[in-house]
Design an enzyme around this catalytic site. Structure first.
Site, mmCIF file in Angstrom:
data_model
loop_
_atom_site.group_PDB
_atom_site.id
_atom_site.type_symbol
_atom_site.label_atom_id
_atom_site.label_comp_id
_atom_site.label_asym_id
_atom_site.label_seq_id
_atom_site.Cartn_x
_atom_site.Cartn_y
_atom_site.Cartn_z
ATOM 1 N N ASP A 285 29.777 55.250 6.730
ATOM 2 C CA ASP A 285 29.802 56.567 7.024
ATOM 3 C C ASP A 285 28.554 57.170 6.802
ATOM 4 O O ASP A 285 27.899 57.039 5.919
ATOM 5 C CB ASP A 285 31.162 57.463 6.935
ATOM 6 C CG ASP A 285 31.484 58.333 7.978
ATOM 7 O OD1 ASP A 285 30.823 58.830 8.638
ATOM 8 O OD2 ASP A 285 32.520 58.841 7.717
HETATM 9 C C1 BGC Z 1 32.021 61.184 10.170
HETATM 10 C C2 BGC Z 1 32.179 59.996 11.316
HETATM 11 C C3 BGC Z 1 31.165 60.110 12.314
HETATM 12 C C4 BGC Z 1 29.991 60.198 11.688
HETATM 13 C C5 BGC Z 1 28.529 60.283 12.481
HETATM 14 C C6 BGC Z 1 30.657 61.617 9.916
HETATM 15 O O1 BGC Z 1 30.640 62.709 9.272
HETATM 16 O O2 BGC Z 1 32.900 61.075 9.311
HETATM 17 O O3 BGC Z 1 33.319 59.907 11.843
HETATM 18 O O4 BGC Z 1 31.227 59.137 13.307
HETATM 19 O O5 BGC Z 1 29.951 61.377 10.966
HETATM 20 O O6 BGC Z 1 28.792 61.237 13.454
#
Ligand code: BGC
Length: 744
Positions: A285
């Protein structure tokens, strides 16, 4: 004789061709797999270490410096780049100027639609309609692919038992069975039949794993759960996504039993890659590798990189942009210092290249605009899926005096509330490329539906959050002049989703006060709720006769709600998550254990609260209709079966009301005596049926060995001989019950 001969011959020929087809198909896909692997071998043998590490990097957004990195083969993926022109421009650099011409994979958060915005996932899961959910994901994939996105960071398959956690909005609620069904539908919808088709995109099941169990419902917080809870509750939707062919998985932000999810060898390598044989890639993530330093398991970025890559995280999503990324430049240093083997890097690069090959990116790296022009999806089709899914997502929580459905020729309507004419909040916390002007507000939806002669008066009444009671007097006046009041209340979109946890899940601001004030006017009142999580709405649920839970429904919000209000659509949604009576009750979920002292009326020393019932306000699986359904005659085909055998159960469901409607028939099981405590019930099946008034249907469920398995005390999956209870009904309080026995 002759006829018989022909028949036998026909059957033989059919079987022969089926076998031949299967052999060819299996061999064909083996050959394809082998071809891909040898192409990867060849690429790997030609790649420099820098180019290999480049594949493991994902950057957020483009700039001039990054164009140069693409040219040098140092970028595997971009996040957040949208639009065919920009994507084709960068891809051109990769395909024409980089040494090995490896295409970039472009990822975006296509969560519940790309341009066409569907209901948020929590809402859609209340439809229990996997086919429709799959269609919505197919449309989202088509739209996203047509503008160059190859990869979505969805589905979010985190089970959530805590409505304080804002990200509950992004998933399918509290149950692993329903969550798995939704996971499969979304993966199949995004990835289609063939991932290399131009109109499909790679899916990503996230956030691996147990992110939804954040302590206190506070986002990014610590998770400490047993291995049993991990395996029984949080892992199943991921396993379902893997079995459905998902090609990427995202490792989560949280720590799990002391080990951060993005450095967790046990979950990523032992379970996901080794035990489940997942052969796609794992992306971290956003900066979750860099955050291993904050977690206190790495002293610097090099250590963080080492921990993540050896745990099995293949791609670094957007490390820290100010101080440089985590995998780049640390992995090459680790190789130089002999702290990391090149084999580990190669294995991760292989996984990423495999997904790029399977996506067909090497063959068609660019957006083929003419393909999308020639095969465009009609907006009538997209809107009809969005409308139907929005209608099916609505849950009728209460309809005491049968105020609903409203008569279409009603003379005057007061539409009151801060969300009544709102084009933005109905899009929910995570819309991708929404077009707010396309959102039909509730006010518009009602206007679209009623005759021109109906007087509609609208007043906002108060703000969603904060504000004051200045408009209350006017709202009371408008209510007093109308035959019915429709109050549209709830949360703003930003009150749920990422980094949006709440300790108080009441209606915010002055909204409940507004409802109380309007209620006193004495006119029939319907409350329409829009929110991203279950709310504590006790006063409303106790006093307002008709309440609709509508969540955030996307583009078709107003049309769907109006159709339900006026009976063009008979509501069929069932809650995918329990509604607590108070935050003090959280977590409250239906598949709990019995305890040694289950609650008994008038017995002090049983498990209970002094100030609240144990039960939720509205249970999992609950939802009313404008008609009534009667469940009758439960029948088990074999009451005694051997381990490994299958039995079946059937039930008669009758529409006993006056309207045609759909019912979601739910099957729950309980293993009454096992080597470890088993939940009081677990959802094991559901079927959606349509019944005309007076019509009766027999609904049958197979009870397969897989449904009876559980993790025993040694964490081995077994079936325990003994007595099982079956419960069937229209919600998790399913009353109709019978028993069967499994013997050695
Ligand atoms: C979130 C994810 C997301 C990623 C990309 C993160 O802050 O937890 O769910 O896919 O950002 O945008």
């Amino acid at each position: 004789m002759n006829n018989k001969f022909t028949f036998v011959t026909k059957i033989f020929l059919i079987k022969y061709f089926c076998v031949l087809f299967t052999i060819c198909f299996v061999e064909g896909s083996f050959a394809q797999t082998n071809q891909i692997e040898s192409k990867i071998d060849s690429l790997l043998s030609r790649m420099t270490l820098e180019e290999k590490i480049g594949q493991l990097n994902q950057f957020a957004g483009t700039n001039k410096q990054r164009d140069e990195l693409v040219e040098e083969g140092k970028v595997g993926s971009f996040l957040g780049v949208k639009g065919a022109a920009e994507i084709n421009r960068i891809q051109k650099i990769a395909m024409e100027k980089s040494r090995l011409k490896i295409p970039i994979i472009f990822g975006n958060d296509v969560i519940h639609g790309y341009k066409t915005t569907f209901p948020i996932p929590l809402a859609a899961s209340c439809s229990w309609d996997t086919e429709l959910v799959k269609s919505s994901a197919g449309i989202a994939a088509f739209e996203a692919a047509s503008e160059g996105t190859n990869w979505t960071f969805a589905p979010m398959v985190d089970i959530a038992r805590d409505p304080r956690w804002g990200r509950i909005a992004e998933g399918a609620g509290e149950d692993p069975y329903l969550g798995s069904a939704m996971a499969i539908a979304l993966v199949e919808g995004f990835q289609g039949k063939n991932l290399s088709d131009k109109n499909t995109i790679a899916a990503c099941a996230k956030h691996f794993v147990a992110y939804g169990a954040a302590e206190g419902g506070r986002d990014y917080n610590t998770v400490d759960i047993s291995d049993r809870t991990l395996k029984e509750i949080y892992l199943p939707p991921f396993k379902a996504a893997v079995d459905a062919g998902v090609v990427t998985i995202m490792s989560a932000f949280n720590s799990l039993n002391g080990v951060p999810a993005s450095a967790n060898h046990y979950t990523i390598t032992d379970i996901l890659k080794n035990s489940w044989r997942f052969n796609g890639f794992v992306v971290s993530d956003y900066n979750s590798i860099g955050e291993l330093i904050n977690h206190g398991i790495a002293g610097n970025k090099a250590q963080a990189a080492l921990k993540a890559i050896t745990a099995g995280v293949d791609m670094d999503m957007v490390g820290d942009t100010i101080e440089g990324y985590v995998y780049e430049p640390n992995l090459s240093k680790l190789i130089d210092e002999k702290k990391l083997s090149i084999k580990v890097i190669d294995a991760s690069v292989r996984r990423i290249l495999r997904v790029k090959y399977r996506l067909g990116l090497f063959e068609h790296p660019y957006v083929d605009t003419s393909y999308f022009r020639n095969n465009s999806l009609a907006s009538s089709y997209k809107n009809s899926v969005a409308l139907r899914l929005a209608e099916e997502s609505i849950v009728l929580l209460k309809n005491k005096k049968n105020i609903l459905p409203l008569k279409k020729d009603i003379k005057s309507i007061a539409v009151i509330g801060p969300l009544a004419d709102d084009h933005y909040d109905p899009l929910g916390p995570w819309a991708c490329m929404p077009v707010p002007e396309n959102v039909v507000t509730v006010l518009q939806g009602i206007k679209n539906l009623v005759p021109a002669s109906t007087k509609i008066k609208y007043i906002k009444g108060c703000e969603i959050i904060g504000g004051d009671k200045k408009e209350f007097d006017n709202a009371v006046k408008v209510a007093g002049e109308s035959d019915v009041v429709i109050l549209i209340l709830g949360e703003s979109a930003g009150m749920s989703g990422e980094a949006a946890s709440r300790t108080n899940i009441d209606l915010p601001g002055f909204q409940e006060k507004l409802a109380e004030t309007i209620f006193k006017v004495g006119k029939p009142v319907v409350v329409v709720l829009m929110n991203g999580r279950p709310l504590t709405i006790n006063w409303i649920a106790e006093n307002i006769p008709s309440v609709l839970e509508c969540w955030f429904l996307g583009d078709q919000t107003g049309n769907a709600i109006a159709n339900v209000l006026f009976g063009n659509y008979n509501p069929s949604g069932k809650l995918s998550v329990s509604f607590p009576r108070s935050t003090g009750q959280i977590p409250v979920y239906y598949n709990h254990l019995n305890t040694g002292r289950p609650f008994q009326e008038n017995n002090k020393y049983t498990s209970k609260y002094l100030d609240s019932p144990n039960t939720p306000f509205f249970p999992f699986g609950y939802g009313l209709s404008y008609t009534t359904f009667k469940y009758d005659s439960i029948k088990i085909s074999e009451n005694k079966i051997k381990i490994g055998d299958t039995t079946s159960v059937s039930v008669k469901v009758m529409n006993t009301g006056k309207a045609a409607g759909e019912e979601i028939v739910q099957l729950y099981l309980r293993d009454l005596v096992a080597s470890v405590s088993r939940p009081v019930k677990e959802l094991k099946g559901f079927k959606r049926i349509y019944l005309n008034p007076g019509e009766e249907k027999t609904v049958t469920f197979s009870i397969t060995p897989a449904m009876l398995k559980f993790y025993n005390i040694d964490m081995k999956k077994v079936i325990k001989p003994g007595k099982f209870q079956i419960m069937i009904g229209g919600n998790s309080n399913a009353a109709l019950s019978d028993y069967f026995y499994v013997e050695e």
